[in-house]
Design a protein around this motif. Structure first.
Motif, PDB file in Angstrom:
ATOM      1  N   LEU A 101       0.430  -0.789   0.567  1.00  0.00           N
ATOM      2  CA  LEU A 101       0.696   0.071  -0.106  1.00  0.00           C
ATOM      3  C   LEU A 101       0.939   0.894  -0.132  1.00  0.00           C
ATOM      4  CD1 LEU A 101      -2.939   0.743  -0.282  1.00  0.00           C
ATOM      5  CD2 LEU A 101      -2.776   0.703   2.655  1.00  0.00           C
ATOM      6  N   ALA A 102       2.046   1.209   0.424  1.00  0.00           N
ATOM      7  CA  ALA A 102       2.790   2.476   0.735  1.00  0.00           C
ATOM      8  C   ALA A 102       3.516   2.590  -0.538  1.00  0.00           C
ATOM      9  CB  ALA A 102       4.254   2.049   2.138  1.00  0.00           C
ATOM     10  N   ASN A 103       3.613   1.396  -1.370  1.00  0.00           N
ATOM     11  CA  ASN A 103       4.631   2.042  -2.439  1.00  0.00           C
ATOM     12  C   ASN A 103       3.712   2.357  -3.956  1.00  0.00           C
ATOM     13  OD1 ASN A 103       7.305   0.128  -1.748  1.00  0.00           O
ATOM     14  ND2 ASN A 103       6.427  -1.516  -2.434  1.00  0.00           N
ATOM     15  N   MET A 104       2.397   1.472  -2.908  1.00  0.00           N
ATOM     16  CA  MET A 104       1.504   1.769  -4.347  1.00  0.00           C
ATOM     17  C   MET A 104       1.138   3.774  -3.872  1.00  0.00           C
ATOM     18  SD  MET A 104      -1.361  -0.988  -4.453  1.00  0.00           S
ATOM     19  CE  MET A 104      -2.515  -0.413  -4.213  1.00  0.00           C
ATOM     20  N   ARG A 105       0.866   3.957  -3.248  1.00  0.00           N
ATOM     21  CA  ARG A 105       0.948   5.283  -2.366  1.00  0.00           C
ATOM     22  C   ARG A 105       2.158   6.193  -3.329  1.00  0.00           C
ATOM     23  NH1 ARG A 105       0.295   5.480   2.876  1.00  0.00           N
ATOM     24  NH2 ARG A 105      -1.163   5.294   3.027  1.00  0.00           N
ATOM     25  N   GLN A 106       3.219   6.284  -3.026  1.00  0.00           N
ATOM     26  CA  GLN A 106       4.334   6.377  -3.582  1.00  0.00           C
ATOM     27  C   GLN A 106       4.515   6.475  -5.249  1.00  0.00           C
ATOM     28  OE1 GLN A 106       8.140   4.595  -2.925  1.00  0.00           O
ATOM     29  NE2 GLN A 106       9.133   6.350  -3.519  1.00  0.00           N
ATOM     30  N   LEU A 107       4.173   5.383  -6.475  1.00  0.00           N
ATOM     31  CA  LEU A 107       3.321   5.550  -7.206  1.00  0.00           C
ATOM     32  C   LEU A 107       2.983   6.194  -7.561  1.00  0.00           C
ATOM     33  CD1 LEU A 107       3.688   1.507  -8.098  1.00  0.00           C
ATOM     34  CD2 LEU A 107       6.079   3.649  -8.148  1.00  0.00           C
ATOM     35  N   ALA A 108       1.441   6.360  -7.121  1.00  0.00           N
ATOM     36  CA  ALA A 108       0.461   6.966  -7.398  1.00  0.00           C
ATOM     37  C   ALA A 108       1.188   8.895  -7.148  1.00  0.00           C
ATOM     38  CB  ALA A 108      -0.795   7.586  -6.239  1.00  0.00           C
ATOM     39  N   GLU A 109       1.301   9.100  -6.488  1.00  0.00           N
ATOM     40  CA  GLU A 109       2.301  10.043  -6.478  1.00  0.00           C
ATOM     41  C   GLU A 109       3.293  10.952  -7.554  1.00  0.00           C
ATOM     42  OE1 GLU A 109       3.601  10.325  -2.019  1.00  0.00           O
ATOM     43  OE2 GLU A 109       2.177  10.407  -1.001  1.00  0.00           O
ATOM     44  N   THR A 110       3.911  10.026  -7.350  1.00  0.00           N
ATOM     45  CA  THR A 110       5.333   9.854  -8.651  1.00  0.00           C
ATOM     46  C   THR A 110       3.953  10.151  -9.703  1.00  0.00           C
ATOM     47  OG1 THR A 110       6.646   8.748  -7.952  1.00  0.00           O
ATOM     48  CG2 THR A 110       7.108   9.195  -9.867  1.00  0.00           C
ATOM     49  N   ALA A 111       3.416   9.798 -10.361  1.00  0.00           N
ATOM     50  CA  ALA A 111       2.545   9.814 -11.446  1.00  0.00           C
ATOM     51  C   ALA A 111       1.669  11.079 -11.287  1.00  0.00           C
ATOM     52  CB  ALA A 111       1.321   9.122 -11.770  1.00  0.00           C
ATOM     53  N   THR A 112       0.957  11.400 -10.726  1.00  0.00           N
ATOM     54  CA  THR A 112       0.710  12.586 -10.281  1.00  0.00           C
ATOM     55  C   THR A 112       1.776  14.375 -10.284  1.00  0.00           C
ATOM     56  OG1 THR A 112      -1.085  12.387  -8.240  1.00  0.00           O
ATOM     57  CG2 THR A 112      -0.840  14.017  -8.675  1.00  0.00           C
ATOM     58  N   GLU A 113       2.111  13.935  -9.524  1.00  0.00           N
ATOM     59  CA  GLU A 113       4.109  14.558 -10.258  1.00  0.00           C
ATOM     60  C   GLU A 113       3.939  15.231 -11.473  1.00  0.00           C
ATOM     61  OE1 GLU A 113       6.061  18.486  -9.350  1.00  0.00           O
ATOM     62  OE2 GLU A 113       3.977  17.635  -7.882  1.00  0.00           O
ATOM     63  N   SER A 114       3.850  13.784 -12.312  1.00  0.00           N
ATOM     64  CA  SER A 114       4.679  14.389 -13.518  1.00  0.00           C
ATOM     65  C   SER A 114       3.094  14.699 -14.070  1.00  0.00           C
ATOM     66  CB  SER A 114       5.218  12.370 -13.990  1.00  0.00           C
ATOM     67  OG  SER A 114       3.967  11.865 -14.286  1.00  0.00           O
ATOM     68  N   GLN A 115       2.551  14.300 -14.070  1.00  0.00           N
ATOM     69  CA  GLN A 115       0.763  14.665 -14.641  1.00  0.00           C
ATOM     70  C   GLN A 115       0.925  16.691 -14.461  1.00  0.00           C
ATOM     71  OE1 GLN A 115      -2.507  12.534 -13.226  1.00  0.00           O
ATOM     72  NE2 GLN A 115      -2.077  10.872 -15.117  1.00  0.00           N
ATOM     73  N   LYS A 116       1.363  16.905 -13.233  1.00  0.00           N
ATOM     74  CA  LYS A 116       0.992  18.144 -13.111  1.00  0.00           C
ATOM     75  C   LYS A 116       2.628  18.950 -13.571  1.00  0.00           C
ATOM     76  CE  LYS A 116       0.698  17.847  -8.362  1.00  0.00           C
ATOM     77  NZ  LYS A 116       0.164  18.875  -7.102  1.00  0.00           N
ATOM     78  N   GLN A 117       3.819  17.919 -14.279  1.00  0.00           N
ATOM     79  CA  GLN A 117       4.813  18.657 -15.231  1.00  0.00           C
ATOM     80  C   GLN A 117       4.610  19.461 -16.144  1.00  0.00           C
ATOM     81  OE1 GLN A 117       7.789  16.037 -14.521  1.00  0.00           O
ATOM     82  NE2 GLN A 117       8.682  17.202 -12.120  1.00  0.00           N
ATOM     83  N   THR A 118       3.538  18.491 -16.552  1.00  0.00           N
ATOM     84  CA  THR A 118       3.047  18.365 -18.135  1.00  0.00           C
ATOM     85  C   THR A 118       2.157  19.143 -18.597  1.00  0.00           C
ATOM     86  OG1 THR A 118       3.502  15.539 -18.619  1.00  0.00           O
ATOM     87  CG2 THR A 118       2.017  16.718 -20.153  1.00  0.00           C
ATOM     88  N   ILE A 119       1.163  19.144 -17.705  1.00  0.00           N
ATOM     89  CA  ILE A 119       0.578  20.415 -17.366  1.00  0.00           C
ATOM     90  C   ILE A 119       0.593  21.903 -17.196  1.00  0.00           C
ATOM     91  CG2 ILE A 119      -1.766  21.325 -16.434  1.00  0.00           C
ATOM     92  CD1 ILE A 119      -2.613  18.721 -16.196  1.00  0.00           C
ATOM     93  N   GLU A 120       2.035  22.033 -16.900  1.00  0.00           N
ATOM     94  CA  GLU A 120       2.576  23.461 -16.621  1.00  0.00           C
ATOM     95  C   GLU A 120       2.990  23.518 -17.481  1.00  0.00           C
ATOM     96  OE1 GLU A 120       3.978  26.726 -14.723  1.00  0.00           O
ATOM     97  OE2 GLU A 120       2.255  25.911 -14.635  1.00  0.00           O
ATOM     98  N   ILE A 121       3.456  22.702 -18.249  1.00  0.00           N
ATOM     99  CA  ILE A 121       4.593  22.569 -19.770  1.00  0.00           C
ATOM    100  C   ILE A 121       3.678  23.579 -20.710  1.00  0.00           C
ATOM    101  CG2 ILE A 121       5.009  21.883 -21.698  1.00  0.00           C
ATOM    102  CD1 ILE A 121       7.011  19.928 -19.648  1.00  0.00           C
ATOM    103  N   MET A 122       2.287  22.664 -20.712  1.00  0.00           N
ATOM    104  CA  MET A 122       1.022  22.595 -22.065  1.00  0.00           C
ATOM    105  C   MET A 122       0.212  24.312 -21.468  1.00  0.00           C
ATOM    106  SD  MET A 122      -1.332  19.298 -22.257  1.00  0.00           S
ATOM    107  CE  MET A 122      -1.671  19.149 -21.118  1.00  0.00           C
TER     108      MET A 122
END
Length: 140
Positions: A101-122
């Motif tokens: 569960l902790a690993n899944m949370r970390q992966l979800a946070e990583t994915a969310t951060e990368s999506q934020k970066q992509t949206i910021e570029i656009m």
């Protein structure tokens, strides 16, 4: 028409194809074709940056998922070989679940951060494009 308006990289990496000559042949009265081409090049550059960011994020996410899987399998293999585990299986299962569960949370946070970066570029490119359109609109 002269070539003094052409952009420094008018070929955009396509050898043998001269965009500057193509643009000169398509002049429309009152329209700055080189500005339009420059704006589209910036859009393409922003999309390239978005794709690069998305790919790097995906690659990092997959690498982390692989690490998590390998860690989990090693832990399971180590526990399976231990004969004193029989009485502690429920505790081991609970610990494994919590770690997963902790690993899944970390992966979800990583994915969310990368999506934020992509949206910021656009978002940044959209704002630049809108500012350029307002500037052109006010100068005509």
């Amino acid at each position: 028409m002269s070539n003094n308006k052409s952009t420094p990289n008018a070929d955009w990496g396509l050898p043998g194809f001269d965009f500057a000559k193509l643009i000169e042949s398509c002049q429309i009265s009152g329209v700055d074709m080189m500005s339009l081409i420059d704006m589209e090049k910036k859009n393409i550059d922003a999309l390239t940056e978005v794709n690069r960011s998305a790919y790097e994020s995906w690659r990092n996410l997959m690498a982390r998922q692989t690490e998590v899987f390998q860690e989990t399998m090693k832990a399971i293999a180590a526990e399976a070989g231990n004969e004193t585990v029989a009485g502690r299986r429920a505790e081991i299962a609970r610990q494994g679940f919590e770690k997963a569960l902790a690993n899944m949370r970390q992966l979800a946070e990583t994915a969310t951060e990368s999506q934020k970066q992509t949206i910021e570029i656009m978002r940044r490119r959209f704002e630049e494009g809108m500012a350029a359109m307002r500037t052109r609109g006010g100068s005509t």
